[in-house]
Design a protein around this motif. Structure first.
Motif, PDB file in Angstrom:
ATOM      1  N   PHE A 104       0.834  -1.201   0.000  1.00 48.44           N
ATOM      2  CA  PHE A 104       0.000   0.000   0.000  1.00 48.44           C
ATOM      3  C   PHE A 104       0.868   1.249   0.000  1.00 48.44           C
ATOM      4  N   PRO A 105       0.306   2.370  -0.473  1.00 49.31           N
ATOM      5  CA  PRO A 105       1.073   3.619  -0.482  1.00 49.31           C
ATOM      6  C   PRO A 105       1.405   4.087   0.934  1.00 49.31           C
ATOM      7  N   LYS A 106       2.492   4.820   1.047  1.00 46.50           N
ATOM      8  CA  LYS A 106       2.831   5.422   2.326  1.00 46.50           C
ATOM      9  C   LYS A 106       1.702   6.361   2.749  1.00 46.50           C
ATOM     10  N   GLY A 107       1.463   6.421   4.051  1.00 42.21           N
ATOM     11  CA  GLY A 107       0.374   7.235   4.566  1.00 42.21           C
ATOM     12  C   GLY A 107      -0.918   6.470   4.747  1.00 42.21           C
ATOM     13  N   THR A 108      -0.968   5.216   4.285  1.00 39.37           N
ATOM     14  CA  THR A 108      -2.157   4.391   4.478  1.00 39.37           C
ATOM     15  C   THR A 108      -2.380   4.133   5.966  1.00 39.37           C
ATOM     16  N   VAL A 109      -3.640   4.106   6.369  1.00 42.50           N
ATOM     17  CA  VAL A 109      -4.008   3.805   7.748  1.00 42.50           C
ATOM     18  C   VAL A 109      -4.568   2.383   7.798  1.00 42.50           C
ATOM     19  N   HIS A 110      -3.992   1.554   8.663  1.00 43.29           N
ATOM     20  CA  HIS A 110      -4.409   0.158   8.782  1.00 43.29           C
ATOM     21  C   HIS A 110      -5.137  -0.036  10.115  1.00 43.29           C
ATOM     22  N   LEU A 111      -6.420  -0.307  10.051  1.00 42.48           N
ATOM     23  CA  LEU A 111      -7.230  -0.505  11.246  1.00 42.48           C
ATOM     24  C   LEU A 111      -7.339  -1.998  11.523  1.00 42.48           C
ATOM     25  N   ILE A 112      -6.974  -2.400  12.743  1.00 40.58           N
ATOM     26  CA  ILE A 112      -6.938  -3.820  13.106  1.00 40.58           C
ATOM     27  C   ILE A 112      -7.990  -4.090  14.173  1.00 40.58           C
TER      28      ILE A 112
END
Length: 259
Positions: free
Chosen positions: A59-67
């Motif tokens: 994924f591109p930098k700056g992506t937010v990954h919600l777990i």
């Protein structure tokens, strides 16, 4: 357009996944929501960590990954957000982040966003969504939390090395029933030193050469290769290796290198 990925154990049968996405879109209508998976076995943080570890670099930098794994309110568990290699991650500090990264994240905060008490049983749609959408809109970590230095530590079972032998175990079985082990390509290469080898599993089953791709052997034949995860994988060309070879999670495999 801000990207927010979702990795949860919510499944697809119930309304929980849709409620999560609706909560995100209510705050950030322009969010680009990407499902990594919602089929993680319930509360299985090691499974979730393996999946996300192998996907987030694409994924591109700056992506937010919600777990959303084992995230229900507990007095002993913090909710945190962190930055690692210019990606942002939001989740419960239940040990998953120590399994997800090989090194300490660059910045970690404990979330101090006010939580709605009626969502204590489902913080994903409340405090997690608030944190993820603020980061996606450009907020700094310090805007949503208090800096902290540590994360909860969990340990995975590592391969055992005995001179010319590597003993490993099955850590993941994918949709195609390919069997993925905890033996990495780097470890294999380090111990192999260009020698021949025999891979043993299920007592009498063996494989003696690495393949570059699945079609390198005839249909129905077993093979081993290093897949996209860079972990040693046991597969059957156009077949279901786990079922046909009787391999399951945590089963032991052994590699012997020959002079």
């Amino acid at each position: 357009m801000a990207i927010i990925t979702l990795t949860t154990d919510l499944g697809s049968k119930d309304f929980y996944q849709a409620a999560l996405k609706g909560s995100i879109l209510s705050i950030l209508p322009t969010a680009n929501i990407v499902d990594v998976t919602h089929e993680v076995p319930s509360f299985n943080i090691s499974h979730a960590a393996f999946v996300l570890k192998n996907v987030y670099p694409y994924f591109p930098k700056g992506t937010v990954h919600l777990i959303g794994i084992d995230s229900v309110f507990s007095e002993n568990t913090k909710y945190i957000a962190l930055r690692h290699k210019d990606h942002f991650f939001v989740g419960a500090d239940n040990g998953i982040f120590s399994l997800l990264f090989n090194e300490k994240p660059e910045e970690i905060v404990e979330l101090n966003i006010m939580q709605d008490l009626k969502y204590l049983h489902f913080p994903l749609v409340d405090i997690f969504v608030k944190a993820a959408t603020q980061l996606a809109k450009g907020a700094k970590l310090r805007d949503i939390g208090v800096p902290t230095e540590s994360i909860e530590e969990r340990m995975l079972l590592n391969p055992v090395i005995e001179r010319d032998i590597i003993r490993g175990s099955v850590i993941y079985i994918d949709t195609f029933c390919n069997v993925i082990t905890n033996i990495t390509k780097d470890l294999f290469t380090k111990i192999q030193r260009n020698r021949d080898f025999t891979l043993y599993f299920r007592k009498s089953e063996t494989i003696t050469q690495l393949s570059w791709h699945y079609n390198e052997v005839p249909e129905g034949e077993k093979l081993c290769l290093f897949g996209i995860s860079n972990h040693l994988e046991i597969a059957i060309n156009k077949g279901k290796a786990s079922g046909l070879l009787g391999l399951h999670l945590n089963d032991i495999i052994r590699i012997e290198f020959h002079p």
